[in-house]
Motif scaffolding. Structure first.
Motif, PDB file in Angstrom:
ATOM      1  N   ASN A 123     -86.737  52.922   2.362  1.00 26.09           N
ATOM      2  CA  ASN A 123     -87.137  53.138   0.854  1.00 26.09           C
ATOM      3  C   ASN A 123     -86.656  54.259   0.231  1.00 26.09           C
ATOM      4  OD1 ASN A 123     -88.709  52.201  -1.382  1.00 26.09           O
ATOM      5  ND2 ASN A 123     -90.428  53.413  -0.776  1.00 26.09           N
ATOM      6  N   TYR A 124     -85.282  54.392   0.040  1.00 25.71           N
ATOM      7  CA  TYR A 124     -84.599  55.522  -0.394  1.00 25.71           C
ATOM      8  C   TYR A 124     -84.616  55.727  -1.902  1.00 25.71           C
ATOM      9  CZ  TYR A 124     -81.655  55.557   4.089  1.00 25.71           C
ATOM     10  OH  TYR A 124     -81.279  55.942   5.241  1.00 25.71           O
ATOM     11  N   SER A 125     -84.761  56.959  -2.231  1.00 27.66           N
ATOM     12  CA  SER A 125     -84.605  57.471  -3.607  1.00 27.66           C
ATOM     13  C   SER A 125     -83.006  57.820  -3.903  1.00 27.66           C
ATOM     14  CB  SER A 125     -85.439  58.360  -4.166  1.00 27.66           C
ATOM     15  OG  SER A 125     -85.125  59.717  -3.375  1.00 27.66           O
ATOM     16  N   VAL A 126     -82.685  58.047  -4.817  1.00 30.43           N
ATOM     17  CA  VAL A 126     -81.197  58.435  -5.070  1.00 30.43           C
ATOM     18  C   VAL A 126     -81.080  59.726  -4.257  1.00 30.43           C
ATOM     19  CG1 VAL A 126     -79.451  59.360  -6.863  1.00 30.43           C
ATOM     20  CG2 VAL A 126     -80.806  57.269  -7.117  1.00 30.43           C
ATOM     21  N   LYS A 127     -82.189  60.652  -4.319  1.00 35.69           N
ATOM     22  CA  LYS A 127     -81.903  62.132  -3.731  1.00 35.69           C
ATOM     23  C   LYS A 127     -81.855  62.062  -2.171  1.00 35.69           C
ATOM     24  CE  LYS A 127     -84.846  64.744  -6.734  1.00 35.69           C
ATOM     25  NZ  LYS A 127     -86.338  65.722  -6.922  1.00 35.69           N
ATOM     26  N   ASP A 128     -82.349  60.889  -1.756  1.00 34.24           N
ATOM     27  CA  ASP A 128     -82.328  60.529  -0.233  1.00 34.24           C
ATOM     28  C   ASP A 128     -80.884  60.392   0.273  1.00 34.24           C
ATOM     29  OD1 ASP A 128     -85.072  61.103   0.086  1.00 34.24           O
ATOM     30  OD2 ASP A 128     -85.434  59.005  -0.514  1.00 34.24           O
ATOM     31  N   LEU A 129     -80.153  60.037  -0.651  1.00 32.43           N
ATOM     32  CA  LEU A 129     -78.751  59.722  -0.298  1.00 32.43           C
ATOM     33  C   LEU A 129     -77.815  60.794   0.049  1.00 32.43           C
ATOM     34  CD1 LEU A 129     -77.763  56.927  -2.777  1.00 32.43           C
ATOM     35  CD2 LEU A 129     -78.925  56.577  -0.526  1.00 32.43           C
ATOM     36  N   LYS A 130     -78.213  62.168   0.001  1.00 33.02           N
ATOM     37  CA  LYS A 130     -77.332  63.103   0.177  1.00 33.02           C
ATOM     38  C   LYS A 130     -77.213  62.921   1.727  1.00 33.02           C
ATOM     39  CE  LYS A 130     -76.871  68.033  -0.526  1.00 33.02           C
ATOM     40  NZ  LYS A 130     -77.620  69.276  -0.910  1.00 33.02           N
ATOM     41  N   LYS A 132     -75.698  60.744   3.282  1.00 32.52           N
ATOM     42  CA  LYS A 132     -75.711  59.350   3.828  1.00 32.52           C
ATOM     43  C   LYS A 132     -74.422  58.725   3.304  1.00 32.52           C
ATOM     44  CE  LYS A 132     -80.204  59.026   4.999  1.00 32.52           C
ATOM     45  NZ  LYS A 132     -80.566  60.514   4.693  1.00 32.52           N
ATOM     46  N   LYS A 133     -73.924  57.815   4.156  1.00 32.69           N
ATOM     47  CA  LYS A 133     -72.929  56.681   3.861  1.00 32.69           C
ATOM     48  C   LYS A 133     -73.263  55.662   2.879  1.00 32.69           C
ATOM     49  CE  LYS A 133     -69.984  55.866   7.158  1.00 32.69           C
ATOM     50  NZ  LYS A 133     -69.475  55.384   8.522  1.00 32.69           N
ATOM     51  N   VAL A 134     -72.374  55.385   1.872  1.00 33.30           N
ATOM     52  CA  VAL A 134     -72.509  54.830   0.645  1.00 33.30           C
ATOM     53  C   VAL A 134     -71.280  53.898   0.413  1.00 33.30           C
ATOM     54  CG1 VAL A 134     -73.293  54.107  -1.800  1.00 33.30           C
ATOM     55  CG2 VAL A 134     -74.091  56.363  -0.468  1.00 33.30           C
ATOM     56  N   ALA A 135     -71.509  52.439   0.436  1.00 37.78           N
ATOM     57  CA  ALA A 135     -70.243  51.818   0.372  1.00 37.78           C
ATOM     58  C   ALA A 135     -70.278  50.766  -1.092  1.00 37.78           C
ATOM     59  CB  ALA A 135     -70.376  50.589   1.598  1.00 37.78           C
ATOM     60  N   GLY A 136     -69.050  50.983  -1.633  1.00 38.04           N
ATOM     61  CA  GLY A 136     -69.025  50.258  -2.913  1.00 38.04           C
ATOM     62  C   GLY A 136     -67.475  50.364  -3.619  1.00 38.04           C
ATOM     63  N   PRO A 137     -67.034  49.508  -4.575  1.00 39.12           N
ATOM     64  CA  PRO A 137     -65.737  49.630  -4.961  1.00 39.12           C
ATOM     65  C   PRO A 137     -65.607  50.670  -5.782  1.00 39.12           C
ATOM     66  CG  PRO A 137     -67.401  47.850  -6.174  1.00 39.12           C
ATOM     67  CD  PRO A 137     -68.249  48.495  -5.132  1.00 39.12           C
ATOM     68  N   LYS A 138     -64.414  51.221  -5.441  1.00 41.08           N
ATOM     69  CA  LYS A 138     -63.976  52.503  -6.411  1.00 41.08           C
ATOM     70  C   LYS A 138     -63.430  52.027  -7.630  1.00 41.08           C
ATOM     71  CE  LYS A 138     -61.032  56.607  -5.688  1.00 41.08           C
ATOM     72  NZ  LYS A 138     -60.303  57.322  -5.006  1.00 41.08           N
ATOM     73  N   GLY A 139     -63.608  53.005  -8.631  1.00 43.15           N
ATOM     74  CA  GLY A 139     -63.035  52.361  -9.990  1.00 43.15           C
ATOM     75  C   GLY A 139     -63.494  51.431 -10.934  1.00 43.15           C
ATOM     76  N   THR A 140     -64.788  51.142 -10.546  1.00 45.79           N
ATOM     77  CA  THR A 140     -65.613  50.205 -11.352  1.00 45.79           C
ATOM     78  C   THR A 140     -66.822  50.738 -11.812  1.00 45.79           C
ATOM     79  OG1 THR A 140     -66.854  49.599  -9.236  1.00 45.79           O
ATOM     80  CG2 THR A 140     -64.878  48.447  -9.627  1.00 45.79           C
ATOM     81  N   VAL A 141     -67.664  49.814 -12.415  1.00 46.16           N
ATOM     82  CA  VAL A 141     -69.018  50.206 -13.070  1.00 46.16           C
ATOM     83  C   VAL A 141     -69.676  50.677 -12.021  1.00 46.16           C
ATOM     84  CG1 VAL A 141     -69.845  47.942 -13.354  1.00 46.16           C
ATOM     85  CG2 VAL A 141     -70.478  49.771 -14.973  1.00 46.16           C
ATOM     86  N   GLN A 178     -74.755  48.917   9.033  1.00 47.61           N
ATOM     87  CA  GLN A 178     -73.585  49.875   9.330  1.00 47.61           C
ATOM     88  C   GLN A 178     -73.427  50.765   8.354  1.00 47.61           C
ATOM     89  OE1 GLN A 178     -70.119  47.376   9.756  1.00 47.61           O
ATOM     90  NE2 GLN A 178     -71.438  45.495   9.774  1.00 47.61           N
ATOM     91  N   VAL A 179     -74.193  50.699   7.182  1.00 42.43           N
ATOM     92  CA  VAL A 179     -74.050  51.960   6.039  1.00 42.43           C
ATOM     93  C   VAL A 179     -75.529  52.109   5.517  1.00 42.43           C
ATOM     94  CG1 VAL A 179     -71.548  51.616   5.333  1.00 42.43           C
ATOM     95  CG2 VAL A 179     -73.438  50.592   4.055  1.00 42.43           C
ATOM     96  N   ASP A 180     -75.735  53.327   5.124  1.00 44.32           N
ATOM     97  CA  ASP A 180     -77.000  53.687   4.455  1.00 44.32           C
ATOM     98  C   ASP A 180     -77.293  52.872   3.004  1.00 44.32           C
ATOM     99  OD1 ASP A 180     -77.783  55.382   6.617  1.00 44.32           O
ATOM    100  OD2 ASP A 180     -76.111  56.495   5.808  1.00 44.32           O
ATOM    101  N   ALA A 181     -76.439  52.813   2.321  1.00 39.05           N
ATOM    102  CA  ALA A 181     -76.670  52.282   0.973  1.00 39.05           C
ATOM    103  C   ALA A 181     -75.313  51.619   0.694  1.00 39.05           C
ATOM    104  CB  ALA A 181     -76.900  53.262   0.071  1.00 39.05           C
ATOM    105  N   GLY A 182     -75.672  50.680  -0.353  1.00 36.51           N
ATOM    106  CA  GLY A 182     -74.378  49.992  -0.875  1.00 36.51           C
ATOM    107  C   GLY A 182     -74.674  49.607  -2.571  1.00 36.51           C
ATOM    108  N   LEU A 183     -73.213  49.322  -3.403  1.00 39.32           N
ATOM    109  CA  LEU A 183     -73.127  49.079  -4.611  1.00 39.32           C
ATOM    110  C   LEU A 183     -73.084  47.536  -4.581  1.00 39.32           C
ATOM    111  CD1 LEU A 183     -71.064  52.144  -5.420  1.00 39.32           C
ATOM    112  CD2 LEU A 183     -73.361  51.694  -6.207  1.00 39.32           C
TER     113      LEU A 183
END
Length: 313
Positions: A123-130, A132-141, A178-183
């Motif tokens: 039940n992460y908040s944004v602060k909890d992501l420090k 952590k591994k976050v996956a998502g597309p670079k150079g996008t919104v 495999q990752v903690d959070a994603g976009l």
């Protein structure tokens, strides 16, 4: 009489040649279904561009390029004429890198259709992501959303382990732990939530996303009639969607592989539009300032100059 016939035939030939000179042999345009690009889906599935250019003998070449960064590169190389859907963060980054890109028309103002999600059981908040591994597309919104959310909490992108990954793969990585959070975006949010991955944040309060149709600038300058016809067809697709909503949603649901209920939800999240306003220009200027400040954009550009005549009215 023969001379008159010759003159008439010559006039027809010259007229045909002149007409052909104002139109390209083909037009290459992206087909991007995600997040829920209903105008793009309707325009392609109903053959609207093919019908619009049939009398001109212009062939339409649809290309699946989901990455805004790759779309910008394809325009720079001359391999792509139009991006039917591109987020303005990608447009600004492409323009800042010197790519000959311009905004042709509006598409959508989606606030809830982009999200940051956490792996199931958390039940992460944004602060909890420090850290952590976050996956998502670079150079996008989506990348911009992550940076904006971190900045608001006094952090920066280097405070997380950011892994460049396609949204579909990012969702799989999050759901499997495999990752903690994603976009992710659109239907992927719905699927991830159903699998137990909770939404940490959407663009609301962080970013004002804007999806637009873009064009290679030299194409618009060389073939103004073709450019205007593509824009008019895209806007006609939106008008058809509004007049035939159920049929349009059925097309979108089929192409996305989702239920009608989910298609209705994504429609409500999308905020479809076509003509940009002064508010959009101000939003572009604010986005550019943010992208430059956070090292996501190489060089400042004249935002107003990115908009071609007809994009605003």
């Amino acid at each position: 009489m023969k001379f008159k016939s010759f003159i008439a035939a010559l006039a027809i030939t010259l007229s045909t040649a002149l007409s052909a000179a104002t139109m390209p042999e083909s037009i290459s345009i992206t087909y991007v279904k995600s997040p829920f690009n209903l105008q793009n889906i309707v325009m392609k599935e109903r053959g609207m561009l093919e019908d619009a250019f049939k009398a001109d003998g212009v062939s339409i070449k649809w290309r699946v390029i989901n990455s805004g960064a790759v779309q910008g590169q394809a325009m720079a190389s001359g391999d792509l004429d139009f991006s039917a859907v591109m987020n303005t963060a990608s447009v600004l980054m492409a323009a800042g890198a010197g790519n000959p890109i311009a905004i042709a028309s509006g598409v959508a103002h989606p606030q809830k259709i982009f999200a940051l999600i956490g792996k199931p059981g958390t039940n992460y908040s944004v602060k909890d992501l420090k850290g952590k591994k976050v996956a998502g597309p670079k150079g996008t919104v989506l990348h911009q959303l992550l940076v904006a959310a971190l900045v608001k909490e006094g952090m920066k992108i280097t405070d997380v382990d950011f892994v460049n990954m396609d949204p579909g793969k990012a969702m799989t990585a999050v759901v499997s732990g495999q990752v903690d959070a994603g976009l992710v975006a659109a239907g992927l949010i719905i699927k991830a939530n159903a699998a137990g991955a909770k939404t940490i944040a959407t663009c609301e309060g962080y970013v004002s996303p804007n999806l637009v149709m873009t064009v290679r600038r030299d194409f618009a300058e060389k073939y103004p009639e073709a450019y205007e016809k593509v824009v008019a067809t895209n806007r006609a697709a939106l008008a058809w969607i509004k007049a035939n909503k159920s049929e349009a949603l059925a097309l979108g649901a089929k192409e996305q592989g989702i239920s009608m209920a989910d298609a209705e939800k994504l429609y409500d999240w999308s905020g479809f539009y076509d003509v940009l306003t002064e508010a959009d220009v101000k939003s572009l200027e604010a986005d550019q300032a943010f992208l430059l400040e956070n090292g996501m954009m190489e060089k400042k550009v004249d935002v107003r100059a990115l908009l071609l005549p007809g994009a605003m009215k």
